[in-house]
Design an enzyme around this catalytic site. Structure first.
Site, mmCIF file in Angstrom:
data_model
loop_
_atom_site.group_PDB
_atom_site.id
_atom_site.type_symbol
_atom_site.label_atom_id
_atom_site.label_comp_id
_atom_site.label_asym_id
_atom_site.label_seq_id
_atom_site.Cartn_x
_atom_site.Cartn_y
_atom_site.Cartn_z
ATOM 1 N N TYR A 3 7.984 -12.774 -23.212
ATOM 2 C CA TYR A 3 9.073 -12.494 -22.653
ATOM 3 C C TYR A 3 10.058 -12.805 -22.038
ATOM 4 O O TYR A 3 9.765 -13.765 -21.288
ATOM 5 C CB TYR A 3 8.137 -11.601 -22.156
ATOM 6 C CG TYR A 3 8.749 -9.833 -21.148
ATOM 7 C CD1 TYR A 3 9.164 -8.995 -22.807
ATOM 8 C CD2 TYR A 3 9.263 -9.772 -20.415
ATOM 9 C CE1 TYR A 3 9.924 -7.538 -21.998
ATOM 10 C CE2 TYR A 3 10.834 -8.969 -19.454
ATOM 11 C CZ TYR A 3 10.054 -7.717 -20.734
ATOM 12 O OH TYR A 3 11.018 -6.462 -20.785
ATOM 13 N N HIS A 20 -8.178 7.126 -1.189
ATOM 14 C CA HIS A 20 -7.558 7.390 -0.303
ATOM 15 C C HIS A 20 -6.053 6.694 -1.101
ATOM 16 O O HIS A 20 -5.534 7.179 -1.211
ATOM 17 C CB HIS A 20 -7.993 5.339 0.537
ATOM 18 C CG HIS A 20 -6.610 5.091 1.481
ATOM 19 N ND1 HIS A 20 -7.369 4.487 3.325
ATOM 20 C CD2 HIS A 20 -5.326 5.378 1.072
ATOM 21 C CE1 HIS A 20 -6.130 3.943 3.152
ATOM 22 N NE2 HIS A 20 -5.213 4.817 2.349
ATOM 23 N N HIS A 25 0.941 -0.840 -0.051
ATOM 24 C CA HIS A 25 -0.317 -0.248 0.055
ATOM 25 C C HIS A 25 0.964 0.975 0.191
ATOM 26 O O HIS A 25 2.202 1.786 0.831
ATOM 27 C CB HIS A 25 -1.506 0.223 1.172
ATOM 28 C CG HIS A 25 -2.302 1.300 1.198
ATOM 29 N ND1 HIS A 25 -2.412 1.732 0.577
ATOM 30 C CD2 HIS A 25 -1.900 2.627 2.296
ATOM 31 C CE1 HIS A 25 -2.820 2.614 1.039
ATOM 32 N NE2 HIS A 25 -2.122 3.461 1.954
ATOM 33 N N ASP A 51 1.000 -5.268 -20.209
ATOM 34 C CA ASP A 51 1.722 -6.084 -20.129
ATOM 35 C C ASP A 51 1.733 -6.795 -18.697
ATOM 36 O O ASP A 51 2.052 -7.656 -17.662
ATOM 37 C CB ASP A 51 3.146 -5.477 -20.398
ATOM 38 C CG ASP A 51 3.918 -5.413 -21.091
ATOM 39 O OD1 ASP A 51 3.320 -6.186 -22.369
ATOM 40 O OD2 ASP A 51 4.367 -4.641 -22.212
#
Lengths: 236, 236, 236, 236
Positions: free
Chosen positions: C233, C169, C95, C120
């Site tokens: 990838y 937030h 967070h 992606d």
């Protein structure tokens, strides 16, 4: 080698441009003049900042001809020379393509004076010059860039508005020496950011950007606090 | 090991991408070609920049097949190969997701030429390519990315507009070698910022963004000052 | 001391947040879970980053109760615990109040998928959750923040959209471990910037922002290139 | 030398301003008061940050007169003194021209509370003060700047909204000591950025900026989580 001390000062002023984030690659130049000798020192053209030395600076006369130096001087030399000829109080000049000031120049807009950050150094707006004509560009581009700036300051004191925006190009600033010109280049980029954001915040709130302009008496106060005969900012 | 010197140059070019703030994580790649041997060197795919070495670079032929290297080459290798095949003057290619250039690509907009910063390197706009079709994406995505760029430059000189935006993706730039392609990647990100802000300043003042476009004669002058037969910028 | 290795990993993940410019002061936290033991390690609450050590990390059970540690765990611990309970594939959570992602959260807007940088890692938008009700906030604020996120992902795969915005937030992101959650936090901030600018460029040109959305087949291609069974990838 | 410890603290607070990117050149100042002695320590006027020392700080009495120090105190000393006289809980004060907060001040707009980043420290908006009149500016500019702030906080608790914007000028913040005032200066600049972007994202999506305002019960919760008698953030 001529003007050793001045070379050192001009070298330092040039090196300060990338330090302040005003210059990428070689996109800027600073110069300072020795008024008694009628010579100014300027950065060489297109040389990487980390290869610059005081010795690699170029000495020019007031027509912009090289007097000492192995390298070509900045391609903007004729603009510097033009301003030194026109304005005898100016001791140093800086040109950059600093990002946000250049955006104002590209928009063809003067930076209005919205607050005291600008008023501390500029007595009013940072004016945007008119564009050069096709003829002016083809004939003598860099010289005419200088001429257009001088024209734009007719009736104004260049020491009270120590910088301008050249339309579709970028900022030129000046001052009593090269260090002062660098300082004003920082001020112009900083107020360019603040004023862009102030305008966007006016737009977002549905207000007219003109309402953000600082009142004249605030500009008077701030400019005089630093520059008038009764200045009381700093250590005098 | 083949192409030792070229590996070194491509390694340096790749390392310059995060230094210039153009790349986060592994989101970029640079390559350079040896035209005589018909081989190019490119960054390996998805390897952290601080683990890269000249030896970890991958050598490919002009169809994008690995000729030497233990690692997979960049997933964009087929795009690089396609451009090298189409444009014989191009010596180096760079792809990044640099923030503001990518925003223009996401908006599907070419960057108009609003000033001399762009005109010094791009003779006109930084063009945004058309989007790939569903079929082009499913069939051969990276190859067709190259094909769409080549198509977008039909009738144009890729050395006079050394970069473009791939729609909904990001910028590709090129030049005579990998270092020049990196340089142009910096230019594109820088003008992307300036032009975004110039447009916002037009909007805030109620002006048309088209009025901000630099006149053609200014573009001519700046581009020729650096690139024409009579170029006089820098040390020649 | 328990979970020495996990403490080390969580410590590193937390330290990476300010390094990536995502966190000012103490405004962020990272955790990682040991699924076998049913315990997760999280940053202590309100401790300066330069005072953090692996030993100062706090071990919690899946209800968010402290199992080992002298310091209070992050005030967001109940949110982390809630997500770990709901989503068994999630191994790490982050967070932050990173600037531009938080701006989207404040505007109450999901970040649309305008390009491949987002595609992606996110199969579609970065969704903005509904606001918590007065009752949810007063009753059990941090737990209900988790509940609102879980509710917002009903019918979605949290591993295919490894992050969200909590309204008014800021962003929460996750992944197979704490390092992956940090990575996704960087992605979210980066696409937040790109997409803000893409929208402003649409507005400046008088275009609808919806036209900037990447077509579904491009999103499919990019996500599958990195994440599907035929991913190609990187180094596999 | 008087107040050695306080000089040290004020010195550190001042040095933190450029570290947090809030100050260019000398455009900021921090002070802290010793309530028992009725003296405060403040930065000298216009001195470069890298020449500052604890010894160069200036000691003033509550009317702003110099009690100890060889240098002139900050030109904003009368503003600091005015706030210390009016608000007895305030222990430290900071003034900066940080870029985006100053943009809000230039737009003459309070920063609305759009989210928890602001709510953690400000119980509501960061209010913008009314402009000073011509008479107030000419008569006693810095003192009246303080008076206008005190007037703007009539009926409010300055510790619950520890900062404001002075119109056409920039932010002033305060707190229990100089370090807290610096902290709040960082908060104000950070929420200035977030809220600018939140508003632009509302505009781009055709939404009213007022809809972005955080509900009162969320503000209550976040402020009380850190500041009320039942605060549970951090280590108590």
């Amino acid at each position: 080698m001529m003007l050793k001390e001045l070379r050192e000062k001009v070298y330092e002023a040039n090196m300060d441009l990338p330090k302040h984030g005003l210059v990428v690659f070689t996109w800027g130049n600073a110069s300072e003049i020795d008024r008694e000798k009628g010579l100014f020192v300027i950065k060489p053209s297109g040389v990487d900042y980390d290869e610059l030395t005081p010795e690699s600076m170029v000495v020019c006369d007031m027509d912009g001809n090289v007097v000492e130096g192995d390298l070509n001087p900045s391609s903007d030399t004729a603009t510097h020379a033009c301003l030194y000829r026109a304005w005898e109080n100016v001791g140093g000049i800086v040109h950059t393509h600093s990002t946000v000031a250049t955006a104002w120049a590209q928009a063809g807009r003067s930076i209005p004076c919205y607050g005291t950050t600008q008023a501390d150094y500029f007595y009013g707006e940072v004016p945007c010059m008119r564009g050069l004509t096709k003829e002016e560009i083809e004939e003598a581009y860099e010289l005419n860039t200088g001429n257009v700036i001088v024209e734009g300051f007719e009736g104004k004191d260049p020491m009270a508005q120590p910088g301008c925006l050249v339309r579709n190009h970028g900022p030129f600033t000046w001052g009593k020496d090269a260090a002062a010109a660098v300082y004003h280049a920082v001020v112009v980029e900083e107020v360019a950011k603040m004023s862009r954001d102030a305008e966007l915040l006016c737009v977002a709130a549905g207000r007219a950007i003109d309402d953000a302009k600082a009142p004249q008496y605030l500009l008077d106060k701030h400019y005089m606090r630093k520059h008038g005969p009764n200045a009381y900012y700093g250590q005098k």
